[in-house]
Design a protein around this motif. Structure first.
Motif, short mmCIF file in Angstrom:
data_model
loop_
_atom_site.label_atom_id
_atom_site.label_comp_id
_atom_site.label_asym_id
_atom_site.label_seq_id
_atom_site.Cartn_x
_atom_site.Cartn_y
_atom_site.Cartn_z
N ARG A 57 115.57 -29.94 56.02
CA ARG A 57 116.83 -30.05 55.28
C ARG A 57 117.44 -28.69 54.92
NH1 ARG A 57 115.02 -33.41 50.31
NH2 ARG A 57 113.04 -32.30 50.71
N LEU A 58 116.61 -27.65 54.91
CA LEU A 58 117.07 -26.32 54.57
C LEU A 58 116.60 -25.32 55.63
CD1 LEU A 58 116.25 -26.10 50.73
CD2 LEU A 58 118.52 -26.34 51.74
N PRO A 59 117.34 -24.24 55.86
CA PRO A 59 116.89 -23.18 56.78
C PRO A 59 115.90 -22.25 56.07
CG PRO A 59 119.05 -22.62 55.91
CD PRO A 59 118.72 -23.99 55.36
N VAL A 60 114.71 -22.79 55.80
CA VAL A 60 113.77 -22.11 54.91
C VAL A 60 112.50 -21.73 55.65
CG1 VAL A 60 112.76 -24.30 54.10
CG2 VAL A 60 112.62 -22.25 52.65
N THR A 61 111.95 -20.55 55.30
CA THR A 61 110.66 -20.10 55.79
C THR A 61 109.77 -19.81 54.59
OG1 THR A 61 111.17 -17.73 55.82
CG2 THR A 61 111.80 -19.01 57.77
N TYR A 62 108.47 -19.73 54.84
CA TYR A 62 107.50 -19.49 53.76
C TYR A 62 106.63 -18.31 54.12
CZ TYR A 62 103.25 -20.09 50.97
OH TYR A 62 102.16 -19.88 50.16
N ARG A 63 106.39 -17.47 53.13
CA ARG A 63 105.50 -16.32 53.31
C ARG A 63 104.61 -16.21 52.08
NH1 ARG A 63 105.98 -11.13 55.77
NH2 ARG A 63 103.96 -10.10 55.48
N GLN A 64 103.31 -16.02 52.30
CA GLN A 64 102.37 -15.90 51.19
C GLN A 64 101.79 -14.49 51.18
OE1 GLN A 64 98.76 -15.72 50.84
NE2 GLN A 64 98.81 -16.04 48.65
N ILE A 65 101.88 -13.82 50.02
CA ILE A 65 101.34 -12.48 49.82
C ILE A 65 100.21 -12.61 48.79
CG2 ILE A 65 101.83 -10.11 49.14
CD1 ILE A 65 103.38 -11.00 51.62
#
Length: 296
Positions: A57-65
């Motif tokens: 539904r969204l142009p979203v990415t995920y990054r974990q630091i």
């Protein structure tokens, strides 16, 4: 759009607030064309599964630091983006209002690199704050709008905009060294103000601040922040930045006078908010000076 647009959204163990923020972005999907939202979790794990539920539904990415340091988390993503990118910074505790992203993009097209941009905040209190606390809240916990009714308001020299709603070009931010890990959530010593510190370096490098009218967000102010102890702790951590980056003899004398005044009167007025506030403001400022001149 003549340049790629990226929304950077750092988060740390605030899944309900992150959900609220992402839901607000769903309401402005028409403003999200040809951009990418980067949810950057730092120092915690768990947001990835939540972000995945929005992926269709969204142009979203995920990054974990792994490290819990907001500035380092932002820098990790900034370093991977193209130099021409336009960066919009939101926090996970805001609701993005309609028109906000569009107005940031319009400002970027109008002014181009060599400018950074700020938007308004409106406080969204979990409980009504006592009137006597309001003068001591930081700007992010009050309504904040520098537009003066103008579509665009340019400033000469440095003007700090609030971290939950501002933007700049990646080329300008990278040129001044990105965000300093010494400031912001997760910084050693707890100094706040990583956005203002970065913006001060932008201004010193000749980047012009522009406030964008019609760009605003609702900033969540939780119950725990609506207390005397919280505002006192917050001004201590917020004042470290001034002492470390911009001390002066005149300001030091003012801080000493306020410290002496409130230290003398506070035992006689224990219900006061102003006295512990001024004491902690001065102590934070001088702590910053110690860090500047004496820390290894």
């Amino acid at each position: 759009m003549p340049f790629p647009v990226h929304i950077l959204l750092p988060t740390h163990q605030r899944y309900e607030l992150l959900t609220r923020c992402l839901d607000s972005l769903l309401q402005v999907r028409e403003e999200l064309a040809e951009l990418t939202i980067h949810v950057i979790e730092n120092g915690s794990e768990g947001a990835g599964a939540l972000v995945q539920t929005y992926a269709d539904r969204l142009p979203v990415t995920y990054r974990q630091i792994a490290e819990g340091n907001k500035s380092k988390a932002l820098n990790a993503v900034v370093e991977e983006l193209p130099d021409a990118a336009f960066l919009i910074f939101f926090d996970d505790d805001i609701k993005v209002e309609p028109g906000t992203i569009r107005r940031h993009r319009e400002a970027a097209e109008r002014y181009g690199p060599g400018h950074y941009f700020g938007g308004a905040l409106r406080a969204d209190y979990e409980i009504p704050p006592p009137r006597e606390l309001l003068p001591y809240f930081p700007p992010s916990c009050r309504d904040f709008d520098l537009s003066e009714g103008k579509a665009y308001r340019e400033f000469d020299g440095f003007r700090g905009f609030l971290g939950p709603n501002w933007s700049c070009f990646r080329s300008d931010l990278h040129r001044v060294g990105n965000f300093s890990p010494l400031y912001g959530p997760g910084a050693v010593g707890g100094a706040r103000g990583q956005e203002w510190e970065a913006q001060s370096r932008l201004a010193a490098a000749g980047v012009t601040p522009v406030f964008v009218g019609g760009s605003w967000a609702r900033h969540w102010v939780p119950r725990r922040a609506i207390s005397r102890q919280w505002v006192v702790d917050r001004i201590y951590h917020g004042s470290i930045l001034r002492g470390k980056e911009n001390p002066s003899l005149a300001h030091s004398l003012v801080m000493l006078a306020k410290l002496a005044y409130s230290a003398l009167l506070f035992p006689l007025q224990l219900d006061s908010v102003g006295h512990p506030y001024r004491i902690n403001k001065a102590v934070g400022y001088f702590r910053g000076m110690v860090d500047r001149y004496l820390a290894p």
